[in-house]
Design a protein around this motif. Structure first.
Motif, short mmCIF file in Angstrom:
data_model
loop_
_atom_site.label_atom_id
_atom_site.label_comp_id
_atom_site.label_asym_id
_atom_site.label_seq_id
_atom_site.Cartn_x
_atom_site.Cartn_y
_atom_site.Cartn_z
N THR A 6 0.83 -1.20 0.00
CA THR A 6 0.00 0.00 0.00
C THR A 6 0.86 1.25 0.00
OG1 THR A 6 -0.07 0.13 2.41
CG2 THR A 6 -1.78 -1.21 1.34
N GLY A 7 0.25 2.35 -0.39
CA GLY A 7 0.94 3.63 -0.37
C GLY A 7 1.39 4.02 1.02
N ALA A 8 0.56 3.73 2.02
CA ALA A 8 0.92 4.06 3.40
C ALA A 8 2.16 3.29 3.83
CB ALA A 8 -0.25 3.75 4.33
N THR A 9 2.26 2.03 3.42
CA THR A 9 3.44 1.22 3.75
C THR A 9 4.68 1.80 3.09
OG1 THR A 9 2.10 -0.78 3.98
CG2 THR A 9 4.45 -1.09 3.59
N ILE A 10 4.57 2.13 1.80
CA ILE A 10 5.72 2.68 1.08
C ILE A 10 6.16 3.99 1.74
CG2 ILE A 10 6.48 3.67 -1.12
CD1 ILE A 10 4.56 1.61 -2.49
N LYS A 11 5.22 4.86 2.06
CA LYS A 11 5.55 6.15 2.69
C LYS A 11 6.22 5.93 4.04
CE LYS A 11 3.70 10.58 4.11
NZ LYS A 11 2.52 11.44 4.19
N ALA A 22 11.95 12.03 -4.08
CA ALA A 22 12.88 12.15 -5.21
C ALA A 22 14.07 11.20 -5.05
CB ALA A 22 13.36 13.58 -5.33
N GLU A 23 14.57 11.06 -3.81
CA GLU A 23 15.71 10.17 -3.58
C GLU A 23 15.32 8.71 -3.81
OE1 GLU A 23 18.19 12.75 -0.22
OE2 GLU A 23 16.51 11.46 0.41
N LEU A 24 14.15 8.34 -3.32
CA LEU A 24 13.67 6.97 -3.55
C LEU A 24 13.46 6.73 -5.04
CD1 LEU A 24 12.66 4.22 -2.57
CD2 LEU A 24 10.40 5.26 -2.24
N GLN A 27 16.67 6.07 -6.88
CA GLN A 27 17.26 4.76 -6.60
C GLN A 27 16.62 3.64 -7.41
OE1 GLN A 27 17.84 3.49 -2.55
NE2 GLN A 27 18.33 5.57 -1.87
N ILE A 28 15.34 3.78 -7.73
CA ILE A 28 14.67 2.68 -8.45
C ILE A 28 14.34 3.02 -9.91
CG2 ILE A 28 13.76 1.60 -6.37
CD1 ILE A 28 11.09 2.91 -6.88
N GLY A 29 14.73 4.21 -10.33
CA GLY A 29 14.58 4.56 -11.74
C GLY A 29 13.19 4.98 -12.18
N VAL A 30 12.46 5.69 -11.30
CA VAL A 30 11.16 6.24 -11.66
C VAL A 30 11.16 7.72 -11.29
CG1 VAL A 30 9.94 4.05 -11.33
CG2 VAL A 30 10.10 5.65 -9.43
N SER A 31 10.09 8.43 -11.64
CA SER A 31 10.01 9.85 -11.29
C SER A 31 9.47 10.02 -9.87
CB SER A 31 9.12 10.59 -12.28
OG SER A 31 7.77 10.21 -12.08
N SER A 32 9.71 11.19 -9.28
CA SER A 32 9.18 11.46 -7.94
C SER A 32 7.66 11.53 -7.98
CB SER A 32 9.78 12.75 -7.37
OG SER A 32 9.50 13.84 -8.22
N SER A 36 4.96 9.62 -5.57
CA SER A 36 3.86 10.37 -4.97
C SER A 36 2.52 9.69 -5.26
CB SER A 36 3.85 11.80 -5.49
OG SER A 36 2.75 12.50 -4.97
N LYS A 37 2.34 9.22 -6.49
CA LYS A 37 1.10 8.52 -6.85
C LYS A 37 0.92 7.25 -6.03
CE LYS A 37 0.53 10.08 -11.61
NZ LYS A 37 0.53 9.69 -13.03
N TRP A 38 2.03 6.51 -5.82
CA TRP A 38 1.94 5.29 -5.00
C TRP A 38 1.50 5.64 -3.58
CZ3 TRP A 38 7.51 3.26 -6.32
CH2 TRP A 38 7.55 2.84 -7.65
#
Length: 194
Positions: A6-11, A22-24, A27-32, A36-38
């Protein structure tokens, strides 16, 4: 895609690592914006990104999908805290000392909760010289059988695997006091103090 990511878990995990979105993302090759959407539940990570995401968040893939960080604080584990896990797909029997996250055949397995024996799942124990002779008078058909018996003492575990249409009996060396466990594929795990 497992709904437990879930988004809450990721956050929560990102903030625990003191990472910005942005830092995360870097590291994984996606946009900030993607991160944010996740986190706002407007999207979920692609399955191909789960392993890199778990690495960036410094947890295992199983922990990420489960939504919980598992850390064993007890360096010297206690055998009497043994847990058994049985895969419903392949029948694999897994033993751990203490709590773990165990996965087999793509399924996260719960630790089996042992119940005291009942009439239908009683164990007969006979001392023969320096061994216990164990017999389980239980049906051993292809669809209903005792899968294993295990004797856990303070310093070891001895597990004997049974198979359908065989006999549910075995000999175990006398090794002090401990706990006997046996597993019925229909009714679960049973125990008896020895």
């Amino acid at each position: 895609m497992n709904a437990y990511v879930t988004g809450a878990t990721i956050k929560q995990l990102r903030e625990r690592q003191n990472l910005t979105q942005a830092e995360l993302a870097a590291q994984i090759g996606v946009s900030s914006k993607t991160v944010s959407k996740w986190e706002t539940a407007k999207g979920l990570p692609d399955i191909a990104l789960l392993q890199p995401l778990a690495q960036a968040l410094n947890i295992s893939l199983i922990e990420l999908m489960n939504g919980q960080q598992i850390r064993n604080q007890n360096v010297s584990a206690n055998m009497l805290r043994s847990k058994f896990y049985v895969c419903p797909v392949c029948g694999n029997v897994i033993h751990s000392v203490g709590s773990s996250v165990i996965s087999c055949c793509g399924i996260t397995l719960p630790a089996m909760e042992a119940e005291d024996e009942d009439e239908a799942h009683s164990l007969c124990i006979e001392k023969v010289e320096d061994e216990y002779f164990l017999t389980l008078p239980h049906p051993m058909t292809k669809s209903h059988f005792i899968s294993f018996v295990a004797f856990v003492t303070c310093d070891r575990v001895q597990l004997v695997k049974f198979y359908p249409e065989g006999n549910a009996e075995t000999r175990l060396p006398l090794r002090g006091k401990g706990m006997l466990y046996w597993y019925c594929n229909h009714h679960g795990l049973y125990k008896r103090k020895l």
